[in-house]
Design a protein around this motif. Structure first.
Motif, short mmCIF file in Angstrom:
data_model
loop_
_atom_site.label_atom_id
_atom_site.label_comp_id
_atom_site.label_asym_id
_atom_site.label_seq_id
_atom_site.Cartn_x
_atom_site.Cartn_y
_atom_site.Cartn_z
N ILE A 1 0.83 -1.20 0.00
CA ILE A 1 0.00 0.00 0.00
C ILE A 1 0.86 1.25 0.00
O ILE A 1 0.59 2.23 -0.71
N LEU A 2 1.95 1.24 0.79
CA LEU A 2 2.85 2.38 0.84
C LEU A 2 3.51 2.61 -0.52
O LEU A 2 3.59 3.75 -1.01
N ALA A 3 3.99 1.54 -1.13
CA ALA A 3 4.62 1.65 -2.45
C ALA A 3 3.62 2.16 -3.48
O ALA A 3 3.94 3.02 -4.31
N LEU A 4 2.38 1.65 -3.41
CA LEU A 4 1.35 2.07 -4.35
C LEU A 4 0.98 3.54 -4.16
O LEU A 4 0.75 4.27 -5.14
N SER A 5 0.95 4.00 -2.92
CA SER A 5 0.60 5.40 -2.65
C SER A 5 1.63 6.35 -3.25
O SER A 5 1.27 7.37 -3.84
N PHE A 6 2.90 6.01 -3.11
CA PHE A 6 3.94 6.84 -3.72
C PHE A 6 3.85 6.80 -5.24
O PHE A 6 4.02 7.82 -5.92
N LEU B 1 6.63 14.21 4.19
CA LEU B 1 5.87 13.81 5.38
C LEU B 1 5.18 12.48 5.21
O LEU B 1 4.87 11.80 6.18
N GLY B 2 4.93 12.10 3.96
CA GLY B 2 4.30 10.82 3.70
C GLY B 2 2.80 10.94 3.52
O GLY B 2 2.12 11.70 4.21
N LEU B 3 2.27 10.20 2.57
CA LEU B 3 0.83 10.23 2.29
C LEU B 3 0.02 9.74 3.48
O LEU B 3 -1.09 10.21 3.72
#
Length: 445
Positions: A19-24, A89-91
């Motif tokens: 999910i983190l990789a996809l958000s970026f 800051l990150g999504l």
């Protein structure tokens, strides 16, 4: 499973790293579309250049194939600023804040995502950490904008003075390295105000939000967590050593420090010592540095900033743990102890995995660029380390990269920002086994 319309429906389960990789990835895609709009640039640009710029901004790298101040309009520069802020800051930070403001409850899945995004060992207090991160970021950035405006408004006027203060504040705090000037901050090599404010911004952003939170809650050094102690001492030591190293090696180099006054030499040495750990700004020409200085900066870029920070690299604590493990082995001890605390075996294995995966990614990229680019080897190596550490420093290769080279660097910037372990976990399939096999002997060394 069939839905109401009789259509086959399958729930797609994604792990937190995925999910983190996809958000970026989605942020980069959206950024690319916005930067490709005619209103974003002074002249039409290629899709690949828009993708490269969006990736560099979202991964807070700072490598540029286009001149930010000349090739992008105010709209395009604002898009870059937003991508930098989101990437720094990150999504997950913004997502959790929106949910909190709407009065919704943060569920278990969301807490796991935040835990993964900030590299926390437990879910306890992760929502509180998000609030602290946002509060710190806004407070620090607003203060820096005011102070930088006091320096740049008299020089550039109200409009551009405030605007450039906002742009460079966001870029510096998030360790992005984007600048509105073609020569970065070389025009302010001896300016105390600019040197102090910009470096304080990217050192604060790079030390890690968990450390800032810890410093806010505790009153003495002894009360700090082991992670905070390692980050503070490690940052202080490595910055001092780097400054002295660069000052000595470049002191007589006429292309860098040689022609500067003693005060300017000290400021330039300090600035260039702290910026390679993912900040990306430069006050002297990187391409004119001595080979020894370049090699030393490679190490600084590979180490990077702190965990749960706006920076990347393998992270300073990872490097320190590996060094302490080696020292433990040389001393013939069984446990690695620092500040009267024993480092868990799992943390040591994780650190080794981060270093090995990172070196593999860097090596493969160097190999590919050595084939596709016709430039000296050291320049290729520098570009690769800069991209992996999301540093943004360059010896002049970025704008000359082939299309294949740009795509390779794009992938490496993405890997460097989300983290090699996050990428590995997002691709790997977890396999647990309760079987314990007998020990075996393997000769090493």
């Amino acid at each position: 499973m069939l839905n109401k319309k009789g259509v086959l429906h399958r729930n797609i389960q994604m792990s937190p790293p995925q999910i983190l990789a996809l958000s970026f990835f989605l942020a980069i895609v959206l950024g690319t579309l916005l930067l490709k709009l005619p209103v974003a640039t002074t002249e039409p640009i290629r899709w690949l250049d828009a993708l490269f710029t969006a990736t560099s901004a979202t991964t807070v790298t700072g490598l540029v194939v286009l001149d930010t101040g000349l090739d992008f309009t105010v709209f395009g520069q604002i898009v870059i600023m937003i991508l930098i802020q989101i990437g720094g800051l990150g999504l997950m930070t913004f997502a959790v804040l929106i949910v909190v403001m709407l009065g919704k409850r943060i569920g278990l899945k969301e807490r796991i995502l935040v835990q993964e995004a900030f590299n926390q060992t437990s879910m306890g207090g992760v929502v509180r950490l998000v609030k602290i991160v946002f509060a710190f970021a806004i407070s620090i950035e607003l203060t820096a904008v005011i102070l930088l405006s006091m320096r740049w408004v008299p020089e550039y006027g109200w409009a551009f003075g405030i605007y450039t203060s906002i742009f460079h504040t966001i870029s510096a705090f998030n360790n992005a390295g984007f600048s509105l000037w073609s020569d970065s901050l070389m025009g302010y090599v001896g300016d105390p105000v600019v040197n102090i404010l910009i470096t304080l911004l990217f050192i604060t952003g790079g030390i890690g939000f968990t450390v800032l939170s810890d410093l806010w809650r505790t009153k003495t050094f002894q009360q700090l967590s082991l992670h905070s102690k390692l980050m503070i001492v490690g940052t202080l030591v490595i910055n001092i050593v780097a400054m002295l190293f660069i000052f000595v090696l470049e002191y007589q180099n006429p292309a860098t420090l040689g022609t500067l006054s003693l005060g300017e030499k000290l400021w330039a040495s300090y600035f260039q010592a702290v910026t390679p750990r993912t900040a990306g700004f430069n006050s002297i020409d990187i391409g004119d540095l001595n080979a020894g200085t370049i090699v030393f900066i490679l190490l600084l870029m590979f180490i990077g900033a702190g965990s749960a920070s706006t920076g990347s690299g393998i992270k300073l604590t990872t490097f320190l743990i590996i060094m302490m493990v080696v020292l433990t082995f040389l001393r013939g001890r069984n446990e690695t102890v620092v500040f009267n605390r024993t480092i868990r075996h799992q943390i040591i294995i994780r650190s080794l995995a981060i270093v090995v995966i990172s070196l593999i990614a860097v090596f493969i990229t160097i190999l590919i660029l050595s084939i596709t680019e016709s430039v000296p080897f050291l320049i290729i190596v520098f570009e690769v380390f800069s991209a992996f550490g999301t540093v943004g420093l360059s010896m002049g290769l970025t704008g000359e990269l082939s299309d294949v080279g740009k795509l390779v660097i794009i992938v490496l910037m993405f890997i460097g920002r989300i983290g090699p372990l996050t990428l590995a976990f997002s691709l790997a399939v977890a396999q647990k086994s309760s079987i314990r096999y007998p020990d075996g002997e393997v000769f090493t060394g």
